[in-house]
Design a protein around this motif. Structure first.
Motif, mmCIF file in Angstrom:
data_model
loop_
_atom_site.group_PDB
_atom_site.id
_atom_site.type_symbol
_atom_site.label_atom_id
_atom_site.label_comp_id
_atom_site.label_asym_id
_atom_site.label_seq_id
_atom_site.Cartn_x
_atom_site.Cartn_y
_atom_site.Cartn_z
ATOM 1 N N GLY A 205 30.340 5.763 22.351
ATOM 2 C CA GLY A 205 31.053 6.872 22.979
ATOM 3 C C GLY A 205 31.295 8.025 22.022
ATOM 4 O O GLY A 205 31.195 9.196 22.395
ATOM 5 N N GLU A 206 31.636 7.707 20.773
ATOM 6 C CA GLU A 206 31.924 8.754 19.788
ATOM 7 C C GLU A 206 30.675 9.519 19.374
ATOM 8 O O GLU A 206 30.733 10.723 19.133
ATOM 9 N N SER B 272 27.878 9.670 21.229
ATOM 10 C CA SER B 272 27.144 10.091 22.429
ATOM 11 C C SER B 272 25.730 9.539 22.464
ATOM 12 O O SER B 272 24.745 10.252 22.710
#
Length: 509
Positions: free
Chosen positions: A26-27, A29
């Motif tokens: 998530g961080e 991408s």
């Protein structure tokens, strides 16, 4: 491809910060599967490289599993086959066989016939890459123009809805090279008469003539090519140049940028004038709308100069040559009148006074109108029709015959051609066709047009008249002629009277 920095962040955030794979994905991408792949790869690498550091892992090249990949279709052998066909094109081009060159699809079909399974896009991309390697980007040289020195001309196609019918028209566009002053007019075709009339209209609009007119290789301007670069102008262009005193210049073939002012103007005027609205009640309304838009364009300040085209053109006007007189833009042909009292011109039929059946008449045609002459006397004028196999009929040309055959009136094309006259006949004269013919003859003799006739009938109706007949209409019209600026059209009686007077005059002398 994942960068070295991203791989480093994946390893550091997993082992140093203890973050989960989902959090790292998530961080950064990226996909969680990608994070899992690099963590597993790092763990496997550490087992066999105990004394190595993280920097050693990051510096190693990536490895990919290509066991399931298909074979490359564009091999060196295929490239060599394509190159041989391209060299054959070069040979044919050097021999002057420009119309016998192989196209990309021909090369593709040849490879298919040789058993090479290759895509058409792959062939096109390879050939396009070969062509771009040997080409040099074209450089453009900015020009500086002297006021009144040059004006450019070009055609542009437009589609307009005229009275509910979508039709194709041609836009004749002029642009001054110095001031960017623009002018345009609408014609049905890109023919010689429209070409000449557009120049007459433009010179009258500007009030002057430029020293040089610039054209591309349009058929109405270039009669034929002489050699590789020389072009012979058409008779129409020579007549225009001699009458108005300007010289001409042709740009090179397929080099519209050499007259870039007007190339841009055609697109600009077409978009500004007819981009928002293309429906009009008549062609005259469309022409008036076009003229209004052109005046707005010429009045707008230009970005480079900060002045409007009108302002710059005022500086240019003193350098233009004066316009002496209008050039006569027409052609004449002699035709025989058929049994329907019409002449056939460009697949269409135009009515002629019925006493001339079997005789020859002269047709003088312009881009928008057509005039009929017999022994130098104007007999009639019609709007020119650009359709195919159309009948353009004036009912006054058939009055002599209709007086003898009144029963033929109701179903005649002459009556149907006029919406108002047909309505008037069906409403008030179906039982008395002779009276209606007498009314038509009266209107012809005293130059009463359809608009005045309709006004008179409406006056009778507004007066609560219960009967509408020829006598009442004639009484209200009176028997005085209206003022008419044109020539009086002559009927059979007037023609015979003139011939008899000529004979008597010759006997007296």
């Amino acid at each position: 491809m994942i960068s070295m920095y991203t791989k480093q962040e994946i390893i550091l955030r997993s082992y140093r910060e203890g973050k989960s794979q989902r959090c790292i994905a998530g961080e950064l991408s990226i996909s969680r599967k990608t994070v899992s792949k690099f963590i597993k790869d790092y763990e496997f690498w550490k087992v066999s490289n105990i004394n190595s550091t993280l920097s050693d892992y990051l510096s190693k090249p990536d490895s990919y599993d290509s066991s399931n990949r298909g074979k490359i279709v564009l091999t060196r052998e295929v490239e060599s086959s394509i190159d041989k066909l391209l060299s054959l094109n070069d040979k044919n081009r050097s021999l002057g066989l420009h119309k016998q060159l192989l196209k990309k699809v021909d090369i593709y079909n040849h490879l298919q016939s040789q058993g090479v399974s290759i895509g058409y896009t792959t062939v096109c991309n390879y050939i396009r890459g070969k062509e771009s390697k040997g080409s040099t980007p074209e450089a453009f040289i900015r020009q500086s123009y002297v006021p009144g020195s040059s004006c450019e001309f070009d055609w542009g196609e437009i589609k307009l809805d005229i009275g509910g019918s979508l039709q194709r028209f041609q836009l004749a566009v002029f642009t001054s090279s110095y001031s960017n002053y623009r002018y345009a007019c609408i014609y049905n075709r890109q023919d010689t008469l429209a070409f000449m009339e557009s120049h007459v209209s433009f010179f009258n609009y500007t009030g002057g003539v430029f020293k040089e007119m610039v054209y591309d290789n349009m058929r109405v301007a270039v009669a034929k090519f002489v050699g590789k670069y020389e072009k012979e102008p058409t008779r129409a262009l020579l007549d225009l140049g001699c009458h108005y005193g300007f010289s001409h210049r042709f740009c090179n073939a397929r080099r519209g940028n050499e007259k870039g002012h007007v190339e841009r103007s055609v697109e600009y005027i077409r978009r500004k004038a007819f981009g928002f609205s293309h429906s009009f009640d008549s062609l005259e309304a469309a022409e008036q709308h076009l003229l209004t838009i052109i005046e707005q364009i010429n009045g707008t300040k230009q970005q480079l100069t900060g002045k409007s085209a009108i302002t710059l053109f005022e500086e240019e006007k003193p350098h233009l040559s004066p316009v002496s007189s209008d050039l006569n833009c027409s052609e004449t042909v002699e035709l025989r009148v058929d049994k329907y009292s019409t002449v056939s011109f460009r697949t269409n039929r135009y009515s002629v006074p019925d006493h001339l059946v079997g005789d020859f008449v002269e047709i003088k045609f312009f881009s928008s109108t057509l005039e009929i002459y017999h022994k130098d006397i104007l007999l009639g004028r019609h709007p020119r029709n650009y359709g195919k196999h159309q009948w353009v009929i004036a009912i006054e040309h058939y009055l002599y015959t209709l007086k003898r055959k009144p029963g033929a009136l109701s179903g005649s094309l002459a009556l149907i051609s006029s919406v108002y006259l047909k309505q008037l006949y069906e409403t008030y004269f179906t039982q008395s066709p002779r009276d209606f013919i007498e009314l038509l003859e009266y209107c012809k003799t005293y130059q009463v047009d359809h608009e005045r006739l309709e006004t008179t009938v409406n006056r009778l109706l507004s007066a609560n008249s219960t009967t509408i007949n020829t006598e009442r209409i004639k009484a209200l019209l009176g028997n005085k002629t209206t003022s008419c600026s044109g020539q009086v059209l002559e009927d059979q009686t007037m023609l015979l009277a003139k011939q008899q007077l000529t004979q008597v005059s010759s006997l007296m002398n």
